[in-house]
Design a protein around this motif. Structure first.
Motif, PDB file in Angstrom:
ATOM      1  N   LEU A  64     -19.966 -60.276  -9.858  1.00 29.79           N
ATOM      2  CA  LEU A  64     -19.707 -58.908 -10.308  1.00 29.79           C
ATOM      3  C   LEU A  64     -20.988 -58.095 -10.195  1.00 29.79           C
ATOM      4  O   LEU A  64     -22.078 -58.619 -10.434  1.00 29.79           O
ATOM      5  CB  LEU A  64     -19.261 -58.907 -11.778  1.00 29.79           C
ATOM      6  CG  LEU A  64     -18.015 -59.715 -12.125  1.00 29.79           C
ATOM      7  CD1 LEU A  64     -17.859 -59.820 -13.640  1.00 29.79           C
ATOM      8  CD2 LEU A  64     -16.778 -59.081 -11.505  1.00 29.79           C
ATOM      9  N   PHE A 108     -17.947 -58.613 -22.056  1.00 32.71           N
ATOM     10  CA  PHE A 108     -17.771 -58.562 -20.598  1.00 32.71           C
ATOM     11  C   PHE A 108     -18.701 -57.558 -19.924  1.00 32.71           C
ATOM     12  O   PHE A 108     -18.829 -57.558 -18.708  1.00 32.71           O
ATOM     13  CB  PHE A 108     -16.315 -58.229 -20.254  1.00 32.71           C
ATOM     14  CG  PHE A 108     -15.358 -59.239 -20.811  1.00 32.71           C
ATOM     15  CD1 PHE A 108     -15.183 -60.459 -20.189  1.00 32.71           C
ATOM     16  CD2 PHE A 108     -14.674 -58.991 -21.991  1.00 32.71           C
ATOM     17  CE1 PHE A 108     -14.325 -61.410 -20.719  1.00 32.71           C
ATOM     18  CE2 PHE A 108     -13.807 -59.933 -22.534  1.00 32.71           C
ATOM     19  CZ  PHE A 108     -13.640 -61.142 -21.901  1.00 32.71           C
ATOM     20  N   GLU A 109     -19.295 -56.695 -20.726  1.00 32.41           N
ATOM     21  CA  GLU A 109     -20.187 -55.678 -20.176  1.00 32.41           C
ATOM     22  C   GLU A 109     -21.662 -56.011 -20.385  1.00 32.41           C
ATOM     23  O   GLU A 109     -22.528 -55.221 -20.021  1.00 32.41           O
ATOM     24  CB  GLU A 109     -19.891 -54.329 -20.843  1.00 32.41           C
ATOM     25  CG  GLU A 109     -18.455 -53.881 -20.660  1.00 32.41           C
ATOM     26  CD  GLU A 109     -18.146 -52.685 -21.540  1.00 32.41           C
ATOM     27  OE1 GLU A 109     -18.856 -51.673 -21.435  1.00 32.41           O
ATOM     28  OE2 GLU A 109     -17.203 -52.772 -22.364  1.00 32.41           O
ATOM     29  N   MET A 279      -4.686 -57.962 -14.176  1.00 32.97           N
ATOM     30  CA  MET A 279      -5.942 -57.261 -14.448  1.00 32.97           C
ATOM     31  C   MET A 279      -6.927 -58.169 -15.165  1.00 32.97           C
ATOM     32  O   MET A 279      -8.126 -58.083 -14.974  1.00 32.97           O
ATOM     33  CB  MET A 279      -5.682 -56.033 -15.337  1.00 32.97           C
ATOM     34  CG  MET A 279      -5.042 -54.876 -14.615  1.00 32.97           C
ATOM     35  SD  MET A 279      -5.088 -53.356 -15.604  1.00 32.97           S
ATOM     36  CE  MET A 279      -3.777 -53.698 -16.783  1.00 32.97           C
TER      37      MET A 279
ATOM     38  N   ALA B 104       0.589 -50.115 -13.900  1.00 31.02           N
ATOM     39  CA  ALA B 104      -0.430 -51.160 -14.109  1.00 31.02           C
ATOM     40  C   ALA B 104       0.211 -52.479 -14.523  1.00 31.02           C
ATOM     41  O   ALA B 104      -0.324 -53.210 -15.352  1.00 31.02           O
ATOM     42  CB  ALA B 104      -1.440 -50.699 -15.161  1.00 31.02           C
ATOM     43  N   TRP B 277     -12.771 -53.461 -22.787  1.00 32.86           N
ATOM     44  CA  TRP B 277     -12.494 -52.659 -21.600  1.00 32.86           C
ATOM     45  C   TRP B 277     -13.168 -53.245 -20.355  1.00 32.86           C
ATOM     46  O   TRP B 277     -12.675 -53.082 -19.233  1.00 32.86           O
ATOM     47  CB  TRP B 277     -12.949 -51.212 -21.843  1.00 32.86           C
ATOM     48  CG  TRP B 277     -13.214 -50.437 -20.602  1.00 32.86           C
ATOM     49  CD1 TRP B 277     -12.295 -49.833 -19.796  1.00 32.86           C
ATOM     50  CD2 TRP B 277     -14.486 -50.194 -20.002  1.00 32.86           C
ATOM     51  NE1 TRP B 277     -12.927 -49.224 -18.739  1.00 32.86           N
ATOM     52  CE2 TRP B 277     -14.277 -49.430 -18.841  1.00 32.86           C
ATOM     53  CE3 TRP B 277     -15.811 -50.543 -20.348  1.00 32.86           C
ATOM     54  CZ2 TRP B 277     -15.320 -49.009 -18.017  1.00 32.86           C
ATOM     55  CZ3 TRP B 277     -16.846 -50.138 -19.535  1.00 32.86           C
ATOM     56  CH2 TRP B 277     -16.593 -49.378 -18.378  1.00 32.86           C
ATOM     57  N   GLY B 278     -14.287 -53.948 -20.548  1.00 33.80           N
ATOM     58  CA  GLY B 278     -14.977 -54.573 -19.417  1.00 33.80           C
ATOM     59  C   GLY B 278     -14.059 -55.476 -18.605  1.00 33.80           C
ATOM     60  O   GLY B 278     -14.205 -55.594 -17.394  1.00 33.80           O
ATOM     61  N   MET B 279     -13.094 -56.111 -19.287  1.00 34.81           N
ATOM     62  CA  MET B 279     -12.141 -56.963 -18.568  1.00 34.81           C
ATOM     63  C   MET B 279     -11.380 -56.166 -17.522  1.00 34.81           C
ATOM     64  O   MET B 279     -11.036 -56.668 -16.461  1.00 34.81           O
ATOM     65  CB  MET B 279     -11.128 -57.575 -19.544  1.00 34.81           C
ATOM     66  CG  MET B 279     -11.692 -58.677 -20.383  1.00 34.81           C
ATOM     67  SD  MET B 279     -10.389 -59.574 -21.270  1.00 34.81           S
ATOM     68  CE  MET B 279     -10.014 -58.411 -22.588  1.00 34.81           C
ATOM     69  N   LEU B 280     -11.076 -54.915 -17.844  1.00 32.96           N
ATOM     70  CA  LEU B 280     -10.245 -54.084 -16.969  1.00 32.96           C
ATOM     71  C   LEU B 280     -11.044 -53.353 -15.894  1.00 32.96           C
ATOM     72  O   LEU B 280     -10.480 -52.951 -14.879  1.00 32.96           O
ATOM     73  CB  LEU B 280      -9.481 -53.030 -17.790  1.00 32.96           C
ATOM     74  CG  LEU B 280      -8.611 -53.521 -18.938  1.00 32.96           C
ATOM     75  CD1 LEU B 280      -7.867 -52.345 -19.549  1.00 32.96           C
ATOM     76  CD2 LEU B 280      -7.629 -54.574 -18.465  1.00 32.96           C
ATOM     77  N   ARG B 282     -14.786 -53.929 -15.124  1.00 35.21           N
ATOM     78  CA  ARG B 282     -16.106 -54.407 -14.697  1.00 35.21           C
ATOM     79  C   ARG B 282     -16.131 -54.673 -13.184  1.00 35.21           C
ATOM     80  O   ARG B 282     -17.146 -54.474 -12.530  1.00 35.21           O
ATOM     81  CB  ARG B 282     -16.455 -55.687 -15.479  1.00 35.21           C
ATOM     82  CG  ARG B 282     -17.735 -56.384 -15.046  1.00 35.21           C
ATOM     83  CD  ARG B 282     -18.969 -55.702 -15.611  1.00 35.21           C
ATOM     84  NE  ARG B 282     -20.159 -56.160 -14.921  1.00 35.21           N
ATOM     85  CZ  ARG B 282     -20.847 -57.259 -15.229  1.00 35.21           C
ATOM     86  NH1 ARG B 282     -20.483 -57.997 -16.273  1.00 35.21           N
ATOM     87  NH2 ARG B 282     -21.916 -57.601 -14.536  1.00 35.21           N
ATOM     88  N   HIS B 283     -15.007 -55.114 -12.650  1.00 33.54           N
ATOM     89  CA  HIS B 283     -14.957 -55.337 -11.204  1.00 33.54           C
ATOM     90  C   HIS B 283     -14.546 -54.032 -10.516  1.00 33.54           C
ATOM     91  O   HIS B 283     -13.569 -53.404 -10.909  1.00 33.54           O
ATOM     92  CB  HIS B 283     -13.950 -56.439 -10.855  1.00 33.54           C
ATOM     93  CG  HIS B 283     -14.054 -56.904  -9.437  1.00 33.54           C
ATOM     94  ND1 HIS B 283     -13.643 -56.135  -8.376  1.00 33.54           N
ATOM     95  CD2 HIS B 283     -14.553 -58.040  -8.898  1.00 33.54           C
ATOM     96  CE1 HIS B 283     -13.872 -56.785  -7.240  1.00 33.54           C
ATOM     97  NE2 HIS B 283     -14.429 -57.950  -7.530  1.00 33.54           N
ATOM     98  N   PRO B 284     -15.306 -53.634  -9.480  1.00 33.15           N
ATOM     99  CA  PRO B 284     -15.020 -52.322  -8.871  1.00 33.15           C
ATOM    100  C   PRO B 284     -13.678 -52.249  -8.142  1.00 33.15           C
ATOM    101  O   PRO B 284     -13.208 -51.146  -7.860  1.00 33.15           O
ATOM    102  CB  PRO B 284     -16.185 -52.128  -7.890  1.00 33.15           C
ATOM    103  CG  PRO B 284     -16.772 -53.487  -7.672  1.00 33.15           C
ATOM    104  CD  PRO B 284     -16.487 -54.286  -8.905  1.00 33.15           C
ATOM    105  N   LEU B 286     -10.731 -54.132  -9.125  1.00 39.84           N
ATOM    106  CA  LEU B 286      -9.651 -54.755  -9.898  1.00 39.84           C
ATOM    107  C   LEU B 286      -9.463 -53.993 -11.206  1.00 39.84           C
ATOM    108  O   LEU B 286     -10.438 -53.615 -11.846  1.00 39.84           O
ATOM    109  CB  LEU B 286      -9.975 -56.228 -10.217  1.00 39.84           C
ATOM    110  CG  LEU B 286      -8.942 -56.943 -11.112  1.00 39.84           C
ATOM    111  CD1 LEU B 286      -7.579 -57.052 -10.433  1.00 39.84           C
ATOM    112  CD2 LEU B 286      -9.441 -58.340 -11.517  1.00 39.84           C
ATOM    113  N   GLY B 287      -8.222 -53.788 -11.589  1.00 42.91           N
ATOM    114  CA  GLY B 287      -7.939 -53.291 -12.933  1.00 42.91           C
ATOM    115  C   GLY B 287      -7.696 -51.801 -13.001  1.00 42.91           C
ATOM    116  O   GLY B 287      -6.934 -51.237 -12.219  1.00 42.91           O
ATOM    117  N   MET B 288      -8.366 -51.171 -13.954  1.00 43.56           N
ATOM    118  CA  MET B 288      -8.048 -49.802 -14.306  1.00 43.56           C
ATOM    119  C   MET B 288      -9.343 -49.085 -14.660  1.00 43.56           C
ATOM    120  O   MET B 288     -10.102 -49.569 -15.498  1.00 43.56           O
ATOM    121  CB  MET B 288      -7.153 -49.870 -15.549  1.00 43.56           C
ATOM    122  CG  MET B 288      -6.357 -48.649 -15.847  1.00 43.56           C
ATOM    123  SD  MET B 288      -5.574 -48.763 -17.489  1.00 43.56           S
ATOM    124  CE  MET B 288      -4.171 -49.796 -17.166  1.00 43.56           C
TER     125      MET B 288
END
Lengths: 420, 420
Positions: A64, A108-109, A279, B104, B277-280, B282-284, B286-288
């Motif tokens: 990441l 996670f951040e 997600m 989503a 929120w990092g779960m959603l 953190r990856h550029p 994936l997610g939201m």
């Protein structure tokens, strides 16, 4: 055990033990205001603690972006490690929402991590006993559906082309006649201008009840009531009034507090759909694995949990599917197991492998094309699935069993070559 | 506009237009049961539609594992594209939970995608009007906190070492005296054996009310009431009874239906924390993104939304922080803006850049070390932040303003060299 144990997979350019300690500190003691009261005794009592760090591999590139490399480590590779952290109940109390925040919150951040995934949870009984868990679980669901040996064989009514309540009921009639045990709404079908929840339940349950009167078998229909709390309670009552035996909820869209409120109100099994879970778990080194994710919603009260299926049409590997299903079938202390729900590209063909991997037929097995696309029609499609599970349970190969079971034979001929 | 517009960033080895069409189909019409009723007219009315596909780059390696490559594309690179998909209200209705499921839901697991992120939402007024949005927003918060020009200057009480309600109240007393506008619980501090929510509110509000009686200024304290619905309602009432002016909720841990229920009950501004929120995001790929994520919780009713801060201690870039804050400050039709909450490593130094990037001081600015670590004590720490914002608002450099403002001068000397 009086602490919460959380397992993580981390990736860091820092020393993994130091990075884990930063994570444990951030998720318990915090960092802003240092106080005179911060004695070693208090830190021991209220701090999260790194219990174990085991480096598993080294990689050259971060998984990441955004992680910071400490100066002295700038020529070193990124290390991946399995980390166990324990959290005191003294900070979290017995709240599921508090648990989520502690084990899956800001961490996670955090700057040291180029990868961080929550892979599992072990909870003290004092924590799990504070939560209702599934109300019906496997035996309650089997009794309501009147299916004791093989899996509940089911299908999904896709929202397709704006089916009206009447059109939906007509399709349900076909499916009941075909011999299905279980029918569910699509996760996208809730309440809309062309299909009001109330009218759909009324129309569908009229068909289901009539079929039950005629045959003695009440097909279990999971009506998708996902919405705000008031809507979910109201819709639950509509299902109950019309003699329905299951409600369905989109767990991640509704959230933990929503599922808790539904469980508190519900007199019916709760079918938990995981739409959006990708997600959280599509990246192997970010988010939350399904065994961890499902722990929250099991304690909140789901009775059935979607796990995808072997050789599915999505990106998930068979290993991951089976790990999720096994987690569902394992009790959490006194909290009973939940029924895993297999779906996506399922037909008779996956039954033996599914049974071999799980050692259990306590599951819901959803098929679409495997039923509706059977050359001899939906009834033969359902029969082919039941026969495949009979063969699996009796440890006979599908091919052998098919010699005396024409529905299975036709399914193998039609679908067998299409599958890998 | 009678359709919902969703923007995505996708990555695929397939033809991007074909992959986008698969996504649109899966998230509306579904795939299982093809019916005679599936006429072109119905598909047009009930199907999601790909409105635009713009390829932005090509890469050799997939961002996420598990995606399938079509045979004929197996030597081609992975293409990244910006995709716009529109969804009919006829399927989703006006439900926020339904919207989440459609835009989503399962799509993150679809086989063609090695990357998929929801980057933004545009909603018809008929949809947004069905939701309450923020009850207090910027003017309501400013009035309650009695701060009209500069940002609300605040801090976080970290759970640290098991602070008792009495110890928390003592700390709040110091902070009130220092001149803070805003104090919040840590996201990890809710209700625990050593700090019952009720006792903490009582002890803290006694201090806050006494300070208000003496000075005329009631410091806004955001009490973290996150939990199940009944607990949140009960705790809200405790805060209200004791004259409190704000409640805080961990949005992702509680979930959409929980925040909706809180908003329905609340007579106080809702401070939305985004832990997890990092779960959603953190990856550029994936997610939201946060602008999309925050749309859900704004419509559900949050008044304040955390956005991290410039030069923060986490992994988030300044560009991302400012994009999130700008989204908060932009109305959604008639739904008023929310106050972005800046935190993490904040001190006087980031004020000018923050103001320049936003063109607004309608925000909450949280500092820890920047207040408590000021060489002349917490009161000078608070003063240094207010002075920094005065300088920013008057377009004077911090260095110039510091020549006549000693608290700011001392902050620049102490913290200025530590920052990049």
């Amino acid at each position: 055990m009086s602490r919460i144990i959380a397992h993580y997979l981390i990736e860091t350019a820092d020393d993994p033990a130091r990075a884990a300690a930063i994570m444990a500190g951030e998720q318990s003691l915090g960092t802003f205001v240092k106080l005179a009261a911060e004695t070693p005794e208090r830190v021991a009592k209220y701090g999260a603690r790194v219990e174990q760090v085991e480096v598993v591999e080294e990689v050259a590139e971060p998984s990441l972006p955004g992680a910071r490399q400490p100066q002295e480590q700038s020529n070193k590779p990124y290390q991946r490690a399995e980390v166990t952290v324990s959290f005191p109940l003294d900070t979290i109390g017995d709240s599921l929402v508090g648990l989520w925040t502690a084990v899956a919150g800001n961490l996670f951040e955090l700057a040291p991590f180029s990868g961080l995934k929550l892979t599992g949870l072990e909870l003290p009984t004092s924590f799990t006993n504070a939560h209702p868990g599934p109300q019906f679980g496997i035996p309650g669901t089997r009794n309501l559906a009147d299916v004791q040996t093989h899996p509940l064989i089911g299908t999904i009514i896709k929202p397709s082309v704006g089916l009206s309540p009447t059109e939906t009921a007509e399709l349900v009639s076909t499916l009941c006649t075909a011999g299905l045990d279980f029918i569910k709404d699509d996760e996208l079908q809730i309440h809309s201008p062309h299909s009001s929840f109330e009218e759909r339940v009324q129309a569908v349950m009229e068909v289901v009840n009539r079929h039950a009167d005629a045959t003695g078998k009440k097909v279990m229909v999971a009506f998708n009531l996902s919405g705000d709390i008031d809507a979910m309670r109201r819709r639950h009552d509509v299902v109950l009034e019309h003699g329905g035996t299951c409600v369905m909820v989109n767990m991640l869209a509704v959230g933990l507090a929503g599922v808790q409120a539904l469980r508190k109100h519900s007199q019916l099994p709760i079918h938990g759909h995981r739409a959006g879970w990708g997600m959280l778990d599509r990246h192997p080194r970010l988010g939350m694995s399904y065994p961890a994710f499902s722990t929250f919603f099991r304690l909140a009260g789901a009775d059935h949990l979607h796990v995808n299926g072997l050789r599915n049409k999505f990106c998930e590997s068979d290993t991951s599917v089976i790990r999720s299903a096994r987690a569902c079938l394992t009790p959490i202390h006194t909290s009973q197991p939940v029924m895993p729900v297999f779906s996506s590209g399922q037909w008779a063909g996956q039954a033996p492998d599914t049974y071999e991997a799980l050692g259990s037929s306590d599951l819901i097995y959803l098929a679409g094309g495997g039923i509706m696309g059977h050359p001899d029609g939906p009834a033969a499609g359902v029969r082919s699935l039941i026969e495949a599970w009979e063969a699996a349970l009796e440890d006979i190969t599908l091919e052998d069993y098919a010699t005396t079971h024409p529905a299975l034979a036709a399914a193998l001929t039609k679908f067998g070559t299409a599958q890998t």
